[in-house]
Design an enzyme around this catalytic site. Structure first.
Site, short mmCIF file in Angstrom:
data_model
loop_
_atom_site.label_atom_id
_atom_site.label_comp_id
_atom_site.label_asym_id
_atom_site.label_seq_id
_atom_site.Cartn_x
_atom_site.Cartn_y
_atom_site.Cartn_z
N ARG A 178 0.84 -1.20 0.00
CA ARG A 178 0.00 0.00 0.00
C ARG A 178 0.88 1.25 0.00
NH1 ARG A 178 -4.52 0.10 4.45
NH2 ARG A 178 -5.20 1.89 3.21
N CYS A 224 -1.29 6.14 9.11
CA CYS A 224 -1.59 4.86 8.49
C CYS A 224 -2.68 5.12 7.47
CB CYS A 224 -2.00 3.82 9.54
SG CYS A 224 -3.38 4.34 10.59
#
Length: 287
Positions: free
Chosen positions: A189, A245
């Site tokens: 990611r 995050c």
């Protein structure tokens, strides 16, 4: 099923006031401790409460990531905006938290949600908050008692003292060149190779990738202090750190790990889901 020996921390664990083992919690459970069950599943948002009702640590109160530890999603601010703090203060009071209460938080997801509760309590000025090492699975493996009853509401005198200097926002990131950004998501990611949740793939420019799951083992036990320090050994600095995050949840696990190492770090609560809300939906940032 894992055995208690597999969850024993004596052979490698270091003592830290922000950690508590299952055996230590068993010994202290009848004392003035507030236990919070933070189990949650992003793919099935009712699962945590269902599991709680099927069995939890005796006396534990259930705390929901989205109903208690977050506020409503807006255009910007990310997928899990910080909660309404007046409302959360009342929640802490209703489970019996006072200024000097020892609070223990746990989940079954390698601290993903327990660390969010830990961080919020610390952010609101509470001193004594501990994460159960290994979470609910460690409790079960150590033959801890299980209860299905929900405890009655209590009356606590918790009074928040927000630590406003413990967060950053998008403007801070854009303005402070000395800020070192830590991206806590999995490498694929971070690299923009996949994005299963947010509309844009990539990462904030100049961010460094430290995957949040690397601070615990596959049973959810916190790795030794030496391994925690080794995990952060490639940081260019330990000053002016900010962690993010996807939505400000698992970033708290990295902040907890840094805390164990004696390093302070701030949270970017909106995280990538806030950052990419300002980007064209077909654009990714990989720099």
């Amino acid at each position: 099923m894992p055995t208690s020996a597999q969850y024993s921390t004596n052979h490698y664990q270091f003592m830290h006031p922000s950690l508590i083992s299952a055996s230590e919690l068993q010994a202290q459970l009848n004392k003035a401790i507030v236990v919070l069950d933070c189990r949650f599943n992003l793919m099935d948002k009712t699962q945590g409460l269902t599991l709680y009702r099927q069995g939890h640590i005796p006396g534990a109160f259930y705390i929901d990531l989205e109903r208690d530890l977050s506020s409503a999603v807006q255009t910007h601010g990310g997928r899990h905006p910080l909660p309404d703090f007046e409302r959360l203060q009342e929640k802490w009071r209703s489970v019996g938290i006072n200024q000097h209460t020892t609070v223990v938080v746990y989940d079954d997801s390698r601290m993903a949600y327990a660390a969010r509760a830990w961080w919020l309590l610390k952010y609101m000025g509470h001193a004594d908050v501990r994460i159960l090492d290994g979470g609910f699975n460690a409790w079960v493996a150590n033959k801890g008692a299980i209860d299905r009853r929900e405890p009655a509401a209590k009356s606590g005198g918790f009074k928040m003292d927000l630590q406003a200097n413990k967060t950053v926002n998008r403007d801070t990131i854009l303005e402070e060149s000395s800020l070192t950004l830590i991206d806590s998501r999995e490498p694929r990611r971070f690299q923009g190779l996949e994005e299963p949740i947010d509309p844009v793939a990539g990462h904030i420019p100049k961010a460094l990738n430290f995957f949040w799951q690397d601070v615990s083992d596959d049973k959810g036990l916190v790795k030794s202090l030496d391994l925690q320090k080794a995990h952060w050994s490639n940081l260019p600095t330990t000053e002016n750190l900010a962690v993010y995050c996807g939505s400000g949840v698992t970033a708290c696990v990295n902040i907890f790990s840094l805390h164990l190492c004696g390093i302070d770090a701030k949270l970017y609560p909106g995280s990538w889901s806030d950052w990419c809300s300002y980007l064209p939906q077909t654009t990714a940032s990989h720099s």
